[in-house]
Structure formats: C-alpha cells, structure tokens
Scaffold this motif. Structure first.
Motif, mmCIF file in Angstrom:
data_model
loop_
_atom_site.group_PDB
_atom_site.id
_atom_site.type_symbol
_atom_site.label_atom_id
_atom_site.label_comp_id
_atom_site.label_asym_id
_atom_site.label_seq_id
_atom_site.Cartn_x
_atom_site.Cartn_y
_atom_site.Cartn_z
ATOM 1 N N ILE A 613 4.447 25.685 -35.672
ATOM 2 C CA ILE A 613 3.900 24.912 -36.788
ATOM 3 C C ILE A 613 2.374 24.915 -36.751
ATOM 4 C CG2 ILE A 613 3.962 22.709 -37.990
ATOM 5 C CD1 ILE A 613 6.690 24.138 -37.765
ATOM 6 N N ARG A 625 1.669 26.486 -40.349
ATOM 7 C CA ARG A 625 2.776 27.148 -41.050
ATOM 8 C C ARG A 625 3.567 26.136 -41.856
ATOM 9 N NH1 ARG A 625 7.751 30.213 -37.932
ATOM 10 N NH2 ARG A 625 8.641 31.315 -39.714
ATOM 11 N N ASN A 626 3.849 26.477 -43.090
ATOM 12 C CA ASN A 626 4.671 25.648 -43.962
ATOM 13 C C ASN A 626 5.980 26.374 -44.228
ATOM 14 O OD1 ASN A 626 5.778 23.910 -45.809
ATOM 15 N ND2 ASN A 626 4.254 24.270 -47.413
ATOM 16 N N THR A 627 7.063 25.900 -43.607
ATOM 17 C CA THR A 627 8.377 26.506 -43.848
ATOM 18 C C THR A 627 9.094 25.827 -45.008
ATOM 19 O OG1 THR A 627 9.518 24.990 -42.340
ATOM 20 C CG2 THR A 627 8.577 26.995 -41.370
ATOM 21 N N ASP A 630 10.765 19.418 -43.907
ATOM 22 C CA ASP A 630 10.000 18.207 -43.623
ATOM 23 C C ASP A 630 9.601 18.152 -42.156
ATOM 24 O OD1 ASP A 630 10.331 17.522 -46.224
ATOM 25 O OD2 ASP A 630 11.548 15.735 -45.866
ATOM 26 N N VAL A 647 4.724 17.755 -43.698
ATOM 27 C CA VAL A 647 5.304 18.483 -44.827
ATOM 28 C C VAL A 647 6.377 17.587 -45.425
ATOM 29 C CG1 VAL A 647 6.575 20.511 -45.602
ATOM 30 C CG2 VAL A 647 4.873 20.742 -43.761
ATOM 31 N N LEU A 652 2.608 20.703 -47.757
ATOM 32 C CA LEU A 652 1.958 20.520 -46.452
ATOM 33 C C LEU A 652 0.632 19.802 -46.646
ATOM 34 C CD1 LEU A 652 1.564 23.053 -43.564
ATOM 35 C CD2 LEU A 652 -0.492 22.004 -44.532
ATOM 36 N N ARG A 663 -4.242 20.586 -48.598
ATOM 37 C CA ARG A 663 -2.880 20.366 -49.074
ATOM 38 C C ARG A 663 -2.424 21.637 -49.777
ATOM 39 N NH1 ARG A 663 -3.861 16.179 -52.005
ATOM 40 N NH2 ARG A 663 -3.455 14.580 -50.426
ATOM 41 N N ASP A 665 1.328 23.851 -51.400
ATOM 42 C CA ASP A 665 2.771 24.004 -51.567
ATOM 43 C C ASP A 665 3.227 25.424 -51.246
ATOM 44 O OD1 ASP A 665 1.763 25.390 -53.736
ATOM 45 O OD2 ASP A 665 3.112 24.471 -55.210
ATOM 46 N N ARG A 667 4.677 28.386 -49.270
ATOM 47 C CA ARG A 667 5.553 28.593 -48.112
ATOM 48 C C ARG A 667 5.018 29.806 -47.367
ATOM 49 N NH1 ARG A 667 10.592 26.191 -49.465
ATOM 50 N NH2 ARG A 667 10.082 24.378 -50.770
ATOM 51 N N THR A 669 1.983 31.064 -43.933
ATOM 52 C CA THR A 669 1.164 30.726 -42.772
ATOM 53 C C THR A 669 -0.305 30.905 -43.129
ATOM 54 O OG1 THR A 669 2.878 31.386 -41.189
ATOM 55 C CG2 THR A 669 0.604 31.322 -40.377
#
Length: 751
Positions: A613, A625-627, A630, A647, A652, A663, A665, A667, A669
């Motif tokens: 993360i 990283r945003n997968t 949450d 998240v 994120l 910030r 949205d 998805r 890295t």
C-alpha cells in the motif's frame, strides 16, 4: 541518582527491562514492578517471558499504551499501562481467570530505584514517594494496599513470599529501598495505580493523583484496517516489545528478541539493521539508535562483526552486507540526510573489507570465511564461515569445503555476492547525496562488475536458475530462495528473470501454500525441518519480494506479500506469536524447538503487506497504491511528515501532518512521489479508466504549471485546491505540478 536523561521524553516511561510488565522511568532509574504470588504453588512471578507464561499484547513505540496477559499457577492477570504526559503513567490490572481463592493470590507493586534510594510510603495519603537527585516520583493507588512491606531487593520480596506466605507481617515497613504494595484478587480483583514525576514532592503527588483520577484514555485506533488489517499494528508491537535498555552499553536498542537469554545484550549485524528498518516505519529516532547499535560492531580490520554480545564477539566474520540497503530505505522514508551520514563511513569500510578479505583468487566474486582475528566461538571453522551468510546449516553449504589456507569456503555464495552487489549500488547512491563523486563512481563500477559476474558465472543454464558454485568446479546441488536474489541486485537478464518466475511458482521446489522454503521441497534436506533446512524465514521472503518489485513483477510480488501476511497472521491473531521461522508444510510456528516466538524480523512479513500500500524502495521511491479496497493506514513516517492513508468508496486520500495532500479515484500506483516546496510530482502507473488527482492543500492562485509527460494540462479549482483529470493509459506517465511557495501569514499589526 539520575540515570539516563537523554532518552526522548515520550519514551522515558516504558517497558525497558526483561520484565515486560515492569514500567521504568529511565531518566531516574525508577521501577514499578508487578510481582505475583500463588499460595497454591507457593511461588512468585516477576512476569518474565524466559520463565513465565506471557502473552504480549499491544504496545505503542512511545509506551503510551502497553498491554499484556500472564498466567501464574493457572490464574490469569491482564496488565495495561497508558500515559498522555511524559512524566506520568497509569497502570491497571484485571484478574481474568482464578485457579485458587483470590484471597490467596497476590498482586504486588514493588517500587524501587536503580540507585537504591529509600522509598517512603505515606499510609495516610496512600502515596509512596521517592527522591532521586532533585526530582520526586510519587506513586498513588486507586485503593489502599492490604499491607505494605519493605525489602532490600526485589529478590528479597519474592523470597519473603515464598518462605513465609501471604499471612506474614513481620516485614511490614513504610521505608525501604523496595516498597511492596500488596493487593489480593479477592479484595482487589481489579486495581490501578499512577506515578508522577516532578520537581517537588507535592507536585509529584498531585500529578500522580490527577493521572489516576483521569482514568484510562479512550481506545486507540488500529494502525491498519481493511486490506491487510493489522499489518502495521503487528510491526509496531513487535518492535516496541523488543525495544529494551542495554545497561552494559547505556543505550536503547531493539533486541532480536526480549525472550532469549543471550547475556546482558546481543547484537547480530543483520538482525539489528532489520530492526532499524522496522522501527523507521514509526520512529526515526529509534531507527537511528538501532543503526548506531549495528555499526558499533565495526572492527579495526574494517568489517562489522557478525555478532557482539556481553559474552562473545565474532569479529573474525561478518554477515551479509545489507546495511547500505536499509540506510538508503531509511533515508527515503525520512528524507533525512543524517541517516546516511551517520553510517556511511562504517559501511564503506565494511564493503571494501569484503573485496580485500573474501576474494582469495582475485576473480571479483566472494566466498564466506573466518579471519585470523579475535577469539570468537567457532573461529577458523567451516561453521564460522557459514555464519557470514546467516544461513548457518543451509543445505547450500553441504558441498562447501573449508580451506584453512585462504580461510574461506570453497564456494562462491550466491546470496553473499548479490548482497555485496546491492550494497555497492546503494553506497554509490549514498555517496552522491553526500557529495563524494569519487566514491560514487567507485561503488557504481563495483556494483556493475559484480552484477555481470553473477549473471555470467552463477547462472546454471541446465537448471535455468542461479546457484552457489565451487570456485574451481561446478554448481552445488541444493538451492535456497537466494536463487532469486539476482533480482534484488539487478543481475538477472530478462531471460534469466523469466526463468526464475517459473521456479517461484513450481510446487515441487519453491511454490506452495506456505512460502518460501529455505530448501526446495524436492531436496532431502527439506524433510529435516530444522532451522535453514526447509523452514520459511521472514527476512528471506522480504528480499525476494523486494527483488520482484525491482523487476516490475507486480503480480508475483503481491502474491508473495499476501502469502507472507497470511503465514504471519496464522500464529499472530490468536497466539501473538511472531516467529523466527515457520514450517513450510503446515505454516506452524512452534512445531519444533529451534525457533523463537517473538523475533524481530518476523515483522518483515507484515512489512511486505503494508508495503503493498505504502512503500519506500530504492528504485521507485515513495509509492502509494489504490486497489479500490477500503483501507485505513497510519500514522507512519514519511519524508513530508506524519502520513495517514485511507481508501473509501474507491477514493484514496493521503494525509500529511493532518492535512489532506492528495486525493484520487485512480485505481493505480503513484510512485517516485515528491512533495516539496514549489513542486509536487509522481509517476502515474497505467490506468484502465479515466480519473482525477486532486491536490486539496494547494491554492490555485499559486499554481505555475501542471505538466503530464512534459505537456501542459488543464486543471480546475476544487475544495480549496486543484483537480486535474487523468485519461486512461497503458503506460507510465510523469506528473509535475509547480507552484509558488506559500506567502507567510501576516504578523500581528501589519497592514
């Protein structure tokens, strides 16, 4: 007398000793020691993991929350301490399970000081007072003790209980070097105390009473929830519990484990640098202290000793040179040049020592050895030479022969050579930061030559894998996960790297539910299940994971991180075991006796999960990283301050020092993140959908330019900041935002 006044204030009250329930105010050497007595067994317990059953619970680095449970003669008692003031601490106990009548089971608070100053109990005010130098320490309890006794030492208190039982009153005193406040679980099944430190007796008493009256603070939040929940919490707890005070050398350090009896102190080089890496996630000061402890083993010959304890020093050998890697990672995480400066000279001497002392044929590749210096145990033996890899009984050493003339093993060790190549690469980076161009060139050239030799000499084409090799012969048969270390140091060609991935997933060798075994599953040594013969080692998994990330094998790295996290949590969630090593068939931690249940580098397994993360690695820098799943993560150290990441609903939010800095949205890295005065930058990995990046803390009026791959892009105002749209793309893109530094706030009375 005053003891150690240089310790950081918020860590002054802490669990510094080998008795984890004992709270110590280190600057004054004051101790509050719980002692349990069971009439049933006529025995006492000072709650020491080496002798007693102890379950170590949550523990913040600064000691603001410490929890544990202990079992003595079948009775279970939970202890908790909290603090909100550097000079005040509040403790409590709770009798959870009774195996005998509570009247006969005693909880005693022993109050003492390292200087043996007299403690004085004032029964009228229910306060015990110590004066040390010009300072006062007061201890108050929620209820008055059943009775108060005085003793010369803690051991004398225990002997009093064990010889005379709980009815004995002849040792009643109100003044002694050790004042024992005695409670029992019939009358005080739950109890609390507080201690205050001040420069007058009355102020200390007031501070203690106010702390006691305030009660326990609100529950602290988890450090990591959602994806890989509990990973950061586990790292914190393992580091904090193993951080103790080394009385011999007058220093704090994170021990390999607080459970082993290895003398008054024990420092393995690699274990200590890994402790620094783990501590750096939360506390830069503790990371520095651990690195200082590691490089304190530097010898006049140049190497850093393999191990230094109060009983022995293995100066004839060292361990794999991972120090520069860890220091560079700490520099990336903290942004502090001092991290490099403090260790650089010792690490440079250590790296040059390798070439001068462990390359007997002058070929450029290294072999493990044991020099003719010092008086360390096993010096001049094959076992001592194997110690340099840290993998003492690994099957990869079975074919290695010790040569007493060169004092080295007959094999080129793959793991050693990869670590040495990486060490040179990291030293080159460090030298550049320190303004040492000649060193930078020297180590860059050494790293490149080492990578070439590894790729050409230690690649076994017939098996399609890297392996140890005889200096004057062929490859050894046995393999270990060090076969993947050429990814870590960048030595593998693209073709070699692709072949390595086949072995990584092969369930007859390294693949399976529990990975990575330190002997292939088809090796006879695997069945031994003893130490490095078949078991899983957290530090090795971490290095392989880091190598996979370096080569961009994102899916494979994530899979290894997930498996490592699951392996760790299997023993951690219920039993709070952080094992030195694990069974590669069952995933069990304590299935045989050659493992420690609370070892520092066990936390490298959840470190990989947290790193999926937020990470700071030498090749992609600061990454998030945003997968889309949450998660809540933090606080943790970053080069731009205290970091929190969340998240929620796919969005994120990155918060620095309690202000939302970014910030998105997307998805994806974001890597190579830079947040500096006048510039915010990152590399945006491929994205499957359009999205946005928002910089809420950036005044739109200050923005000079926003560029994506060097081209100007549009942006709009959003929530006191700016928002820019990012179109889907199958490639990496570089985002740069330039802005004018903030204007200083007007001073009072200015126009």
């Amino acid at each position: 007398m005053p003891q150690h006044s240089t310790i950081p204030l918020m860590r002054a009250w802490n669990s510094w000793s080998n008795r984890p329930a004992e709270m110590v105010f280190l600057p004054l050497g004051v101790r509050i020691t719980p002692i349990l007595y069971s009439t049933r067994s006529k025995s006492t317990s000072a709650i020491e993991p080496r002798r007693d059953s102890v379950r170590l619970g949550r523990h913040t680095i600064d000691g603001s929350l410490i929890e544990l449970e202990t079992d003595h003669s079948g009775t279970t008692v939970a202890f908790s301490t909290t603090k909100t003031d550097p000079f005040a601490v509040r403790g409590s106990w709770d009798g959870k399970v009774s195996a005998e009548w509570g009247l006969r089971f005693w909880v005693t608070l022993a109050i003492s000081s390292d200087g043996s100053e007299l403690a004085v109990h004032d029964a009228g005010r229910n306060v015990t007072l110590l004066k040390i130098g010009t300072r006062f320490v007061a201890v108050a309890t929620s209820e008055a003790p059943v009775h108060v006794t005085g003793h010369e030492t803690i051991d004398a208190l225990c002997a009093d209980f064990e010889e005379n039982g709980y009815f004995y009153t002849a040792t009643r005193k109100n003044e002694a070097p050790v004042i024992a406040l005695r409670f029992n679980l019939e009358m005080m099944r739950k109890g609390a105390y507080a201690a205050g430190v001040a420069d007058s007796a009355e102020l200390a008493i007031s501070k203690a009473q106010a702390c006691l009256a305030a009660g326990a603070p609100a529950e602290i939040a988890d450090v990591q929830a959602g994806v890989f929940e509990g990973a950061l919490d586990a790292i914190r707890d393992v580091v904090a519990w193993n951080t103790i005070w080394d009385e011999t050398n007058a220093r704090p350090y994170t021990a390999v484990t607080r459970i082993w009896n290895l003398g008054k102190f024990a420092v393995w080089y690699n274990d200590q640098i890994f402790a620094a890496l783990l501590a750096g996630v939360f506390d830069a000061d503790l990371a520095r202290e651990n690195m200082a402890t590691a490089v304190a083993g530097a010898t006049p010959q140049g190497n850093i000793a393999c191990i230094v304890t109060s009983n022995d020093a293995w100066v004839d050998r060292t361990q794999l040179p991972f120090g520069a890697l860890v220091v560079w990672q700490l520099y990336q995480r903290t942004g502090e040049r001092s991290m490099i400066q403090a260790s650089y000279d010792a690490l440079v001497r250590n790296r040059r020592w390798w070439q001068e002392n462990r390359d007997p044929d002058g070929l450029g590749l290294l072999s493990c050895g044991t020099s003719d210096v010092g008086e360390g145990l096993y010096k001049g033996t094959a076992f001592a030479a194997r110690n340099e890899t840290g993998m003492d009984n690994s099957a990869t050493h079975d074919e290695a022969v010790y040569d007493p003339v060169t004092r080295t093993l007959s094999t080129f060790d793959l793991g050693l050579n990869c670590a040495a190549a990486l060490d040179a690469e990291m030293l080159s980076k460090m030298a550049a930061v320190l303004g040492k161009p000649e060193d930078a060139r020297e180590f860059a050239a050494l790293a490149e030559r080492s990578r070439m030799l590894i790729s050409e000499t230690l690649w076994d084409e017939s098996r399609g894998i890297f392996a140890n090799r005889q200096r004057r012969g062929g490859f050894v048969r046995s393999l270990s996960p060090t076969s993947f270390y050429p990814l870590l140091c960048g030595a593998a060609t693209p073709v070699q790297a692709a072949r390595l991935l086949e072995h990584l997933s092969d369930e007859s060798t390294f693949g399976g539910d529990y990975v990575l075994p330190n002997a292939t599953r088809d090796d006879p040594a695997f069945a031994d299940n003893v130490y490095w013969r078949g078991r899983i080692w957290p530090n090795v998994n971490y290095m392989v994971w880091l190598g996979l990330r370096r080569y961009g094998f994102v899916a494979e790295a994530s899979k290894l991180a997930g498996q490592s996290y699951d392996l760790f949590m299997k023993s951690w969630r219920e039993d709070r075991i952080a094992s030195e090593n694990y069974n590669a068939v069952t995933g069990e931690a304590m299935d045989q006796g050659d493992t420690d249940p609370f070892y520092i580098w066990a936390a490298m397994l959840p470190l990989m999960a947290a790193g999926e993360i937020v990470e700071f690695d030498p090749w992609t820098g600061w990454t998030v990283r945003n997968t889309g799943q949450d998660i809540v993560l933090g606080p943790m150290v970053s080069p731009s301050g205290t970091l929190h990441l969340a998240v929620e609903a796919g969005i994120l939010a990155l918060t620095l020092n309690r202000r939302t800095a970014l910030r998105t949205d997307l998805r994806t890295t974001l890597s190579r993140i830079t947040i500096a005065e006048g510039r915010i930058a990152c590399t945006v990995a491929p994205t499957a959908e359009d999205g946005y990046i928002e910089l809420p803390d950036l005044d739109i009026r200050s923005v000079v330019a926003v560029r994506l791959d060097g081209e100007n892009v549009g942006f709009v105002a959003s929530q006191q900041g700016i928002r820019l749209m990012i179109a889907e793309s199958a490639r990496d893109r570089q985002l740069d935002v330039y802005f004018s530094p903030r204007e200083p706030l007007p001073t009072q009375g200015s126009a």
